[in-house]
Design a protein around this motif. Sequence first.
Motif: not given
Length: 313
Positions: A42-47, A110-112, A131-134
Motif C-alpha cells: 500500500a505504500g504506507e505503514s499500517p499505523v 495518499a500514496p495509494n 496500488s503501490r504508491n502509484e
Amino acid sequence: MSDPLRRLLDAVLDESRDGLREMAAAAYTSPFHFARSVRVGAGESPVALRRRVILERAAWELQHGANVTDTAFAAGYESVEGFSRAFSRAYGHPPTGMPAAGRGGHWLPAPNGIHFHSPTVLYVDSGRGDSRNEESAGDVLSLQVRHDVADIASVLGACADLSSTELTAVRLPGSAPRHWDGPDETLAEVLWHLVVSKEPWLATIAGARMPDMTPVRDIAALQSRHDDVSGRWLATVRDIDRCNRWADWIVDALCDPPESFRLAQIVVHELTFSAHRRLLARWMLADAGIDVSAPDLDPDPIVWQRRNQGELA
C-alpha cells in the motif's frame, strides 16, 4: 485490489485492533512481516494508513454535521485537544474549519487509492492499477509536489545540529534567486525561504490574511512551520487538480500594480525555485562539513520514492 492486500487492509482498519501487534494477529502473521507487507502493498505503514483513514472518516463526519467532541472520541483520541492538533496538522485548519459536504473534499494526500469513502465503504481503489504508491507510474505532478515537501524536511533535519554561526555564515555572496525575497547568501536564509515561500500563495488562493514573514532561524521552529505549510500546500494542490482548476486566475493585490497568475503557474513557479534552493542548501551543508552523500539526503526523486515504497534497504 488483490485479495491478500485486501485482507491486510481489513486488519489495519478493523476498529477493534488499533495497535500493530493486534493488527498482525488478525492477519495471522508477525508484526514485522505484517508491517513490511502493508508498506510494500500500500505504500504506507499500517499505523500511518490507519491514522489517515480515521482522520478522513472524522472529516467526513464533521462535514455531515457531527460535533467536534463526539468526532474526537469516536476517532479514538483521548482528548479534543489532541484530536484538534492532529486534524490541523493533516488538513491545515482546525476541525471547526472543515467545509460542509459538497463544498470540499475530505480525502488527504495518499500514496495509494485507499481512502475513507462513506460509512459503508471504508476504502476504495482509485483505479490506478497496482496500488503501490502509484503516483510513480504517471502522476508526475503528485510525485514532484510530494517529493518537494519531503525533501525540504530532509534538508531541515540535516541542519538540526548546526550552530548559529554555521547557519548564518555567508557562503554564497550575491545569491538572490528571487530578488523580491532578498538574499540567499546563508544557509539560514535559504532554509527560511524554502519553508515560507508557499505561504503567501496559499493565503492569496484562500483569500486569507498574509502570514507573518519575519525571518525565523530556529530549526525546530522551521520544522514545525514546514509541517503546517506542507500539509496545506499538498491539500491545495490536490483540490486544484481534483477540480481541474489549473487554468483559473487569481489576482495578487499585493503586487504594484496588481498582477494576475494562473494556478498552474504558481505551482510550477514554486517547484522550480524550491528545487534550486534545495540543491543550494546541500552545497552549503557540504561547505559546513555535513555529509550530503548520506542516503536520506539524496535529492533524486527516484531514490526518494523507492525508499518511500520500501524498495530500498
